[in-house]
Design a protein around this motif. Structure first.
Motif, PDB file in Angstrom:
ATOM      1  N   MET A   1       0.841  -1.193   0.000  1.00  0.00           N
ATOM      2  CA  MET A   1       0.000   0.000   0.000  1.00  0.00           C
ATOM      3  C   MET A   1       0.880   1.249   0.000  1.00  0.00           C
ATOM      4  O   MET A   1       1.757   1.402   0.837  1.00  0.00           O
ATOM      5  CB  MET A   1      -0.926   0.006   1.224  1.00  0.00           C
TER       6      MET A   1
ATOM      7  N   GLU B   1       1.813   5.316   0.311  1.00  0.00           N
ATOM      8  CA  GLU B   1       1.403   6.375   1.231  1.00  0.00           C
ATOM      9  C   GLU B   1       2.209   7.643   0.972  1.00  0.00           C
ATOM     10  O   GLU B   1       3.265   7.628   0.341  1.00  0.00           O
ATOM     11  CB  GLU B   1       1.589   5.943   2.684  1.00  0.00           C
TER      12      GLU B   1
ATOM     13  N   TRP C   1     -11.763   7.339   6.778  1.00  0.00           N
ATOM     14  CA  TRP C   1     -11.819   6.730   5.458  1.00  0.00           C
ATOM     15  C   TRP C   1     -12.745   7.534   4.560  1.00  0.00           C
ATOM     16  O   TRP C   1     -13.808   7.978   4.982  1.00  0.00           O
ATOM     17  CB  TRP C   1     -12.345   5.294   5.539  1.00  0.00           C
TER      18      TRP C   1
ATOM     19  N   PHE D   1     -13.536   8.148  -0.075  1.00  0.00           N
ATOM     20  CA  PHE D   1     -13.096   8.087  -1.455  1.00  0.00           C
ATOM     21  C   PHE D   1     -12.686   9.500  -1.879  1.00  0.00           C
ATOM     22  O   PHE D   1     -13.460  10.448  -1.743  1.00  0.00           O
ATOM     23  CB  PHE D   1     -14.221   7.583  -2.372  1.00  0.00           C
TER      24      PHE D   1
ATOM     25  N   GLN E   1     -10.590   7.138  -5.310  1.00  0.00           N
ATOM     26  CA  GLN E   1      -9.694   6.178  -4.657  1.00  0.00           C
ATOM     27  C   GLN E   1     -10.056   6.061  -3.171  1.00  0.00           C
ATOM     28  O   GLN E   1     -10.210   7.083  -2.487  1.00  0.00           O
ATOM     29  CB  GLN E   1      -8.231   6.635  -4.774  1.00  0.00           C
ATOM     30  N   LEU E   2     -10.177   4.849  -2.663  1.00  0.00           N
ATOM     31  CA  LEU E   2     -10.426   4.651  -1.242  1.00  0.00           C
ATOM     32  C   LEU E   2      -9.136   4.930  -0.478  1.00  0.00           C
ATOM     33  O   LEU E   2      -8.120   4.255  -0.682  1.00  0.00           O
ATOM     34  CB  LEU E   2     -10.899   3.226  -0.962  1.00  0.00           C
ATOM     35  N   LEU E   3      -9.192   5.917   0.406  1.00  0.00           N
ATOM     36  CA  LEU E   3      -7.996   6.348   1.132  1.00  0.00           C
ATOM     37  C   LEU E   3      -8.235   6.337   2.633  1.00  0.00           C
ATOM     38  O   LEU E   3      -9.352   6.586   3.111  1.00  0.00           O
ATOM     39  CB  LEU E   3      -7.592   7.764   0.703  1.00  0.00           C
TER      40      LEU E   3
ATOM     41  N   ARG F   1      -2.954   6.818   3.023  1.00  0.00           N
ATOM     42  CA  ARG F   1      -2.623   5.506   2.466  1.00  0.00           C
ATOM     43  C   ARG F   1      -3.733   5.042   1.529  1.00  0.00           C
ATOM     44  O   ARG F   1      -4.918   5.265   1.788  1.00  0.00           O
ATOM     45  CB  ARG F   1      -2.438   4.466   3.580  1.00  0.00           C
ATOM     46  N   GLY F   2      -3.323   4.364   0.454  1.00  0.00           N
ATOM     47  CA  GLY F   2      -4.295   3.826  -0.481  1.00  0.00           C
ATOM     48  C   GLY F   2      -3.664   2.826  -1.423  1.00  0.00           C
ATOM     49  O   GLY F   2      -2.514   2.987  -1.832  1.00  0.00           O
ATOM     50  N   LYS F   3      -4.424   1.794  -1.778  1.00  0.00           N
ATOM     51  CA  LYS F   3      -3.897   0.756  -2.656  1.00  0.00           C
ATOM     52  C   LYS F   3      -3.638   1.268  -4.068  1.00  0.00           C
ATOM     53  O   LYS F   3      -2.769   0.765  -4.767  1.00  0.00           O
ATOM     54  CB  LYS F   3      -4.874  -0.427  -2.705  1.00  0.00           C
TER      55      LYS F   3
END
Length: 299
Positions: free
Chosen positions: A1, A3, A39, A41, A45-47, A59-61
């Motif tokens: 992940m 960051e 958390w 989006f 992006q989900l962050l 952080r996010g994938k």
């Protein structure tokens, strides 16, 4: 992940207060707090946002060098990291009644919606209904168009795009439990954005008063909606929403001990003496009202 870090500003900024406020959202969907992590989006992006030492760690994938700069700009905007309220705090400190309201909130950032479109649509939903119901129906709207992502025991959602809402029929939005007129307004604005007839995001480049005038030109947008779109999308509060019933209740409670009749005049008489800070004072009154009135939601 992947960051990156967003340094905390040197002026008063409390990420913990932001988390505390978000836990008061009775039907979380756009923002979800799990432990000490926020958390949401951002740019699709989900962050995960978490304070570590003197920075907010993001952080996010799906973070990459290609989208990092844009995500940083949007995160700074949404988290209110670029809004220095020192002058307002200094002003409030000189007024005993106002400081009594503001002092426990010192450092709570003016956090914003990601887009003007999102701010406007959410505020159309909020017209003439309670804040608690508005949170429920906003989450319902997001659930209609996005499967979301599980975060612990909760789910966080993307806000629907103009294209998605433009393709909806009136019957599709009936679960929002708002009037047909407001449903048609939501769909009509989305269609106008998609067709290029209006450029809502250009409003963010205008000065607050010019943005207010522009928004008032949209059919169905009145003072309360235009003023709060500016606050929610731009982080500025140039006017007082004296017709806001929650603000009337807050003024009555904090300034008059809960006595007297709630009315627009009550708000006007209480806040107009703050002149350039009247709108911001009203915003902080509402923030304090939410924190005091609604218990935190534990996921």
């Amino acid at each position: 992940m992947r960051e990156f870090r967003l340094p905390l500003p040197s002026y008063a900024y409390s990420f913990n207060l932001l988390l505390e406020f978000v836990t008061r959202i009775t039907h979380p969907g756009r923002l979800v707090v799990e432990g000490e992590t926020l958390w949401r989006f951002t740019d699709g992006q989900l962050l995960a946002y978490r304070q570590e030492s003197n920075a907010i760690v993001v952080r996010g994938k799906c973070l990459s060098s290609a989208n990092e700069d844009r995500i940083k700009r949007l995160s700074i905007h949404c988290l209110g990291l670029g809004r220095d309220l020192t002058a307002f705090y200094d002003f409030a400190l000189r007024d005993r009644m106002l400081w009594r309201v503001v002092r426990p909130l010192r450092g709570l950032p003016i956090f914003c919606a990601e887009t003007v479109f999102e701010a406007l649509i959410t505020l159309i939903i909020e017209q003439h209904i309670t804040w608690k119901n508005a949170m429920r129906y906003q989450r319902t709207l997001m659930q209609m168009f996005d499967r979301g992502a599980s975060v612990g025991r909760a789910t966080v959602y993307r806000f629907p795009s103009p294209q998605q809402l433009a393709g909806a029929a009136q019957a599709d939005l009936k679960p929002l439990k708002i009037t047909n007129r407001r449903i048609d307004m939501i769909i009509g604005i989305a269609k106008a954005v998609v067709a290029g007839e209006i450029d809502l995001e250009a409003v963010a480049q205008l000065a607050p008063r010019a943005a207010y005038d522009w928004l008032m030109g949209i059919n169905g947008v009145g003072h309360w909606t235009a003023n709060n779109v500016i606050g929610r999308a731009l982080g500025a509060y140039p006017f007082v929403s004296q017709n806001d019933v929650a603000l009337q209740a807050a003024v009555q409670f904090y300034f008059h001990g809960g006595k007297g009749q709630k009315s627009p005049d009550l708000v006007t008489n209480a806040l107009n003496r703050y002149e350039a800070y009247a709108g911001l004072a009203g915003h902080f009154l509402l923030l304090r009202w939410v924190l005091d009135r609604y218990p935190p939601i534990t996921l």
